[in-house]
Write a protein that holds these residues in place. Sequence first.
Motif, PDB file in Angstrom:
ATOM      1  N   ASN A  23       9.950  11.247 -10.038  1.00 44.15           N
ATOM      2  CA  ASN A  23      11.501  10.838  -9.708  1.00 44.15           C
ATOM      3  C   ASN A  23      12.370  10.986 -11.019  1.00 44.15           C
ATOM      4  O   ASN A  23      13.322  11.077 -11.011  1.00 44.15           O
ATOM      5  N   ARG A  93      14.998  16.551  -1.705  1.00 41.41           N
ATOM      6  CA  ARG A  93      16.032  15.553  -1.863  1.00 41.41           C
ATOM      7  C   ARG A  93      16.849  15.578  -3.153  1.00 41.41           C
ATOM      8  O   ARG A  93      17.932  15.654  -3.344  1.00 41.41           O
ATOM      9  N   TYR A  97      21.074  15.999  -7.515  1.00 43.75           N
ATOM     10  CA  TYR A  97      21.277  15.852  -8.860  1.00 43.75           C
ATOM     11  C   TYR A  97      21.820  16.892  -9.445  1.00 43.75           C
ATOM     12  O   TYR A  97      22.548  16.776 -10.475  1.00 43.75           O
ATOM     13  N   ARG A 122      19.730   9.377   5.507  1.00 47.94           N
ATOM     14  CA  ARG A 122      19.694   9.294   4.015  1.00 47.94           C
ATOM     15  C   ARG A 122      21.133   9.830   3.649  1.00 47.94           C
ATOM     16  O   ARG A 122      21.382  11.102   3.109  1.00 47.94           O
ATOM     17  N   ASP A 125      26.915   8.933   0.763  1.00 50.51           N
ATOM     18  CA  ASP A 125      28.239   8.538   0.709  1.00 50.51           C
ATOM     19  C   ASP A 125      28.695   7.738  -0.749  1.00 50.51           C
ATOM     20  O   ASP A 125      29.707   7.785  -1.422  1.00 50.51           O
ATOM     21  N   GLN A 126      27.622   7.149  -1.201  1.00 49.29           N
ATOM     22  CA  GLN A 126      27.632   6.494  -2.830  1.00 49.29           C
ATOM     23  C   GLN A 126      27.694   7.480  -3.789  1.00 49.29           C
ATOM     24  O   GLN A 126      28.260   7.039  -4.555  1.00 49.29           O
ATOM     25  N   HIS A 127      27.207   8.520  -3.644  1.00 57.24           N
ATOM     26  CA  HIS A 127      27.112   9.573  -4.731  1.00 57.24           C
ATOM     27  C   HIS A 127      28.550  10.217  -4.688  1.00 57.24           C
ATOM     28  O   HIS A 127      29.377  10.101  -5.781  1.00 57.24           O
ATOM     29  N   SER A 163      21.500   2.181  -4.993  1.00 57.87           N
ATOM     30  CA  SER A 163      20.777   3.651  -4.691  1.00 57.87           C
ATOM     31  C   SER A 163      20.543   4.236  -6.048  1.00 57.87           C
ATOM     32  O   SER A 163      21.335   4.381  -7.123  1.00 57.87           O
ATOM     33  N   VAL A 164      19.330   4.615  -6.131  1.00 60.03           N
ATOM     34  CA  VAL A 164      18.703   5.427  -7.359  1.00 60.03           C
ATOM     35  C   VAL A 164      19.286   6.734  -7.459  1.00 60.03           C
ATOM     36  O   VAL A 164      19.916   6.914  -8.579  1.00 60.03           O
ATOM     37  N   TRP A 328      14.210   1.760   3.581  1.00 60.20           N
ATOM     38  CA  TRP A 328      14.372   2.698   4.489  1.00 60.20           C
ATOM     39  C   TRP A 328      14.364   2.225   5.813  1.00 60.20           C
ATOM     40  O   TRP A 328      13.704   1.676   6.087  1.00 60.20           O
TER      41      TRP A 328
END
Length: 418
Positions: A23, A93, A97, A122, A125-127, A163-164, A328
């Motif tokens: 990750n 996923r 990035y 998944r 929205d926060q991105h 959120s990571v 999740w």
Amino acid sequence: MESFLVNGAKTLVGNVNISGAKNAAVAIIPAALLSDTPCILENIPNIKDVQIQLEILQNIGAKVTKLDENTIQIDPSNISCSTISYEAAKKIRASYYFLGALLGRFNHASIAMPGGCNLGARPIDQHIKGFEALGAKVELEHGMVQAHAEKLVGGNLYFDVVSVGATINVMLAAVKAQGTTVLENAAKEPHVVDVANFLNSLGADIFGAGTDIIKIKGVKHLSGRQYSIIPDQIEAGTFMLCAMVTHGNITIKNVTPKHLFAITEKIKNCGAIVTEFDDAVRVQMPNRPISTKIKTMPYPGFPTDMQPQIVAMLSLASGTSIVTEGVWENRFKYVNELSRLGAKLQVNDRTVIVEGVESLNAAPVKATDLRAGAALLIAALAAKGATEIEDIYHIERGYDNVVDKLKKLGADIVKINK
Ligand code: UD1
């Protein structure tokens, strides 16, 4: 079709070297495109997800050179394209990035909605909220996310959920924005810190990664350096459980024991003997594991990415365990497969009740996602008889050289092609 054939119930003993963190690597590879000059990345794991990220990077014009088994050089100076196709993005996923990184470099990015393990909804929205806080306009059209800004300007942002992905993505977009960005309620995972450390090594000014407030002062230029990816805490945790279910004695090397704290504490409660060294942990398990209660949480809580694996271990514990998924909405799809091996599991909403059994027995099973596959592997190593695990491409997305590593510890495992 490739499968693993595991002849279980062998005690695993010896040393295993943990690879670089999946990750962290899948985020640092896109992050490298923010540099003006080439970067060298060390401790890159040899896994499918990393290969996919590197292919995406090459497709948009970066030059990737393999310097040795785990070291690559990325020269991003000729990247000219800021669009990532559906074909590429659907595979993984973490392709999201590229949205933050390309936006940070070109003030524009266009990428198909990302794929990856199916763990329920998944959303991103926060991105999007983060990119908008920096002044970008974000639109969703024909399955593509389009982000555009005249210029990116630092802003203040409070994430509604921890959120990571959103924390890292907004960090990538903000690193060259004008002014200061403050991210509150940020994720604190070791790979968030690793991305910040990598960017700082290139000349970024990021403060507070690893806490829930991150401050990013925009800089004009980043230039390439040599950087080593942190060890994979989930691969390490998976081998810790392999030691437990086989009554083994495994020294897990090249780890950061602090990152494993939640896992270590939990397995100690279950009866494992854990010895910590500077960059290794030894797990011994002379007796049968004891049941426990777990709820997965964002770091420093117990990681959701260890939830299926710990359920596999607890299926052999004395007593009844209760495991609740706190991240999740649907991460119990592996339960039916684990039950084929004799595990007694009952899912109730976000909780699985695990009634420990004395032993598991071999059966044909199928990996349904990456960590589900890891859970089946743990169970198969403990089970009596030969278990065939199908759809192992899920496992190979995230575990570097897993067959050889397990064989070296005494496991009877082969990869077969039918
Ligand atoms: C990352 C990891 C994944 C791990 C997860 C949680 C990578 C490549 N993957 O995934 O292995 O299981 O962290 O530790 O690093 N959410 C929203 N809106 C958003 C983003 C997330 O509501 O915009 C929710 C998700 O639905 C989920 C929770 O937040 O319930 C955590 O998700 P997040 O931390 O973003 O996971 P990923 O970054 O996708």
